[in-house]
Design a protein around this motif. Structure first.
Motif, PDB file in Angstrom:
ATOM      1  N   ILE A 234       2.320   7.050  -4.651  1.00 39.53           N
ATOM      2  CA  ILE A 234       1.816   7.455  -3.471  1.00 39.53           C
ATOM      3  C   ILE A 234       2.416   6.334  -2.414  1.00 39.53           C
ATOM      4  CG2 ILE A 234      -0.248   7.466  -1.883  1.00 39.53           C
ATOM      5  CD1 ILE A 234      -1.780   8.566  -4.501  1.00 39.53           C
ATOM      6  N   TRP A 235       2.854   6.796  -1.484  1.00 39.91           N
ATOM      7  CA  TRP A 235       3.350   5.899  -0.450  1.00 39.91           C
ATOM      8  C   TRP A 235       2.281   5.680   0.613  1.00 39.91           C
ATOM      9  CZ3 TRP A 235       5.042   6.583   4.983  1.00 39.91           C
ATOM     10  CH2 TRP A 235       5.944   5.189   5.462  1.00 39.91           C
ATOM     11  N   SER A 236       2.043   4.457   0.940  1.00 37.23           N
ATOM     12  CA  SER A 236       1.100   4.041   2.118  1.00 37.23           C
ATOM     13  C   SER A 236       1.831   3.544   3.257  1.00 37.23           C
ATOM     14  CB  SER A 236       0.038   3.244   1.311  1.00 37.23           C
ATOM     15  OG  SER A 236      -0.807   2.783   2.379  1.00 37.23           O
ATOM     16  N   ARG A 237       1.783   3.848   4.375  1.00 36.68           N
ATOM     17  CA  ARG A 237       2.443   3.370   5.584  1.00 36.68           C
ATOM     18  C   ARG A 237       2.213   1.812   5.841  1.00 36.68           C
ATOM     19  NH1 ARG A 237       5.105   5.998   9.604  1.00 36.68           N
ATOM     20  NH2 ARG A 237       4.573   8.022   8.680  1.00 36.68           N
ATOM     21  N   ASP A 238       0.860   1.575   5.358  1.00 35.99           N
ATOM     22  CA  ASP A 238       0.562   0.033   5.559  1.00 35.99           C
ATOM     23  C   ASP A 238       0.543  -0.893   4.718  1.00 35.99           C
ATOM     24  OD1 ASP A 238      -1.560   1.010   4.123  1.00 35.99           O
ATOM     25  OD2 ASP A 238      -3.187   0.215   5.501  1.00 35.99           O
ATOM     26  N   ILE A 239       1.207  -0.442   3.575  1.00 31.62           N
ATOM     27  CA  ILE A 239       1.580  -1.231   2.381  1.00 31.62           C
ATOM     28  C   ILE A 239       2.892  -1.329   2.194  1.00 31.62           C
ATOM     29  CG2 ILE A 239       1.454  -1.615  -0.010  1.00 31.62           C
ATOM     30  CD1 ILE A 239      -1.328  -0.308  -0.143  1.00 31.62           C
TER      31      ILE A 239
ATOM     32  N   ASP B 277       9.633   2.479  -5.487  1.00 29.82           N
ATOM     33  CA  ASP B 277      10.012   1.144  -6.022  1.00 29.82           C
ATOM     34  C   ASP B 277       8.611   0.196  -6.327  1.00 29.82           C
ATOM     35  OD1 ASP B 277      12.483   1.911  -5.965  1.00 29.82           O
ATOM     36  OD2 ASP B 277      12.737   0.690  -3.896  1.00 29.82           O
ATOM     37  N   THR B 278       7.551   0.541  -5.728  1.00 28.47           N
ATOM     38  CA  THR B 278       6.570  -0.294  -6.055  1.00 28.47           C
ATOM     39  C   THR B 278       5.762   0.169  -7.471  1.00 28.47           C
ATOM     40  OG1 THR B 278       5.277   1.367  -5.000  1.00 28.47           O
ATOM     41  CG2 THR B 278       5.815  -0.591  -3.502  1.00 28.47           C
TER      42      THR B 278
ATOM     43  N   VAL C  64      11.069   1.504   1.182  1.00 25.29           N
ATOM     44  CA  VAL C  64      10.396   2.018  -0.148  1.00 25.29           C
ATOM     45  C   VAL C  64      10.447   3.526  -0.082  1.00 25.29           C
ATOM     46  CG1 VAL C  64       8.410   2.256  -1.396  1.00 25.29           C
ATOM     47  CG2 VAL C  64       8.889  -0.039  -0.436  1.00 25.29           C
ATOM     48  N   ASN C  65      10.245   4.088   1.187  1.00 26.41           N
ATOM     49  CA  ASN C  65      10.290   5.434   1.087  1.00 26.41           C
ATOM     50  C   ASN C  65      12.013   5.830   1.121  1.00 26.41           C
ATOM     51  OD1 ASN C  65       8.788   7.878   1.817  1.00 26.41           O
ATOM     52  ND2 ASN C  65       9.604   7.935   3.869  1.00 26.41           N
ATOM     53  N   GLU C  66      12.778   5.076   1.574  1.00 30.57           N
ATOM     54  CA  GLU C  66      14.118   5.785   1.684  1.00 30.57           C
ATOM     55  C   GLU C  66      14.655   5.580   0.173  1.00 30.57           C
ATOM     56  OE1 GLU C  66      16.393   3.397   4.522  1.00 30.57           O
ATOM     57  OE2 GLU C  66      14.855   4.183   6.048  1.00 30.57           O
ATOM     58  N   SER C  67      14.339   4.827  -0.510  1.00 28.87           N
ATOM     59  CA  SER C  67      14.713   4.582  -1.904  1.00 28.87           C
ATOM     60  C   SER C  67      14.127   5.720  -2.704  1.00 28.87           C
ATOM     61  CB  SER C  67      14.311   3.273  -2.319  1.00 28.87           C
ATOM     62  OG  SER C  67      14.392   3.421  -3.937  1.00 28.87           O
ATOM     63  N   TYR C  68      12.921   6.005  -2.572  1.00 32.63           N
ATOM     64  CA  TYR C  68      12.324   7.123  -3.103  1.00 32.63           C
ATOM     65  C   TYR C  68      13.021   8.393  -2.928  1.00 32.63           C
ATOM     66  CZ  TYR C  68       8.846  11.232  -3.165  1.00 32.63           C
ATOM     67  OH  TYR C  68       8.106  12.240  -3.334  1.00 32.63           O
TER      68      TYR C  68
END
Ligand SMILES: O=C(O)CCC(=O)C(=O)O
Ligand SMILES: [Fe+2]
Length: 325
Positions: free
Chosen positions: A204-209, A199-200, A214-218
């Protein structure tokens, strides 16, 4: 600390993603020198190009797998040399007691020479050299004792290198896998035309950002995209020693464990070309190195594998500051 170069600098498509990739196979296999006999590399490349994965049966000798498992059991007594990971966190020295369920051993090819022999076995380096036109670099691995139940994903979302389309993985069966054990599953053909961003707006997914929503939606949108495209969801039921290779874009995950006592012993390794650069090379500049082994190379984010270091213990056991599972 985060340093995710999202430049995707390799903008040219990899040869195996070009429209005429299938037509290139014969010439590429004919030109390759010293391929192991008895292996149909043309069929493997055809599967990789068409389906996003291919299977090489019986590629790793049973005796080598038994040796990996013996190292695994010895490692349980040498907790300081082993790095475990569970729920996105590293665990060191590993609390081995419940390793079975959700833990995975990270970069086991450093403490286990047999694991290194398997992940850079000749059929593996032969196949990946055909893909890369150069030797492969094995740079991260996960050893599972039980199914991962990991949500469907494309590895490029979490495993970051300077050449995302060239990321590949091998999945080595360390035992005969039974239905219900949380088999590896994947949408056949999903490496083509399935592109879902977080959604960002990032790939790439970043755990600290990014937070977990965000991950679930992806994950949800990715599976839906595969369903909408009518892609077939398949599961992998290999025999001990079989290897599955997958393409950077293959949407895959671990199915639900329905028989909770079944193990699913397996070794997953991620590779890029030898000239490529995993993201951790930007952060651990001093200790990141590419060491030759057999006909390939290996490196590790977690161990200092430079011969002069002579240190068997993991040096990086910290939190999740870059995306690299
Ligand atoms: O083996 C599995 O269940 C999935 C592992 C995986 O997706 C990975 O390591 O990239
Ligand atoms: Fe994966």
């Amino acid at each position: 600390m985060t340093d995710i170069s999202e430049s995707n600098s390799h903008s040219d498509p990899a040869w195996f993603d070009e429209a005429n990739a299938l037509e290139q196979i014969d010439a590429r296999v004919a030109q390759a020198e010293h391929l192991q006999s008895g292996i149909d590399y043309r069929s493997l490349l055809t599967g990789f190009i068409t389906d996003g994965f291919c299977v090489l049966p019986g590629a790793i000798p049973e005796i080598l797998i038994d040796s990996i498992m013996a190292d695994f059991h010895t490692a349980a007594q040498k907790r300081e040399q082993i790095l475990l990971r569970m729920g996105g966190k590293y665990n060191h020295p590993g609390e081995w007691g419940i390793v079975g369920r959700r833990k995975r051993v990270i970069d086991f090819y450093v403490p286990s020479h047999s694991a290194l022999e398997a992940i850079l076995a000749k059929p593996v380096t032969d196949f990946l050299s055909l893909i890369y036109d150069e030797p492969p670099l094995a740079f991260q691995s996960l050893l599972f004792q039980y199914g991962s139940q990991q949500a469907m994903h494309q590895d490029t979302a979490y495993v970051v290198t300077d050449s995302p389309p060239l990321l590949t993985a091998s999945w080595i069966a360390l035992e005969d896998v039974q239905a219900g054990s949380g088999e590896l599953c994947y949408y056949k053909g999903s490496h083509r035309n399935i592109e879902v961003l977080f959604d960002t707006g990032r790939a790439i997914w970043s755990r600290d950002i990014d937070d977990s929503t965000v991950n679930e939606s992806y994950i949800n949108r990715l599976s839906r995209a595969c369903e909408d495209a009518n892609l077939e969801l398949q599961t992998f039921l290999p025999k001990k020693g079989d290897i599955l290779f997958w393409h950077a874009g293959l949407v895959h995950g671990g199915s639900e464990i329905t028989s909770k006592d079944y193990t699913r012993k397996s070794l997953v390794t991620h590779y890029c070309p030898h000239s490529g650069k995993p993201n951790y090379f930007n952060i651990q500049k001093e200790t990141s190195s590419k060491e030759p082994f057999a006909e390939g190379f290996y490196s590790s984010r977690h161990y200092d594998v430079r011969p002069e270091s002579n240190n068997p213990y993991p040096i990086y056991t910290g939190g999740e500051d870059i995306s690299i599972k």
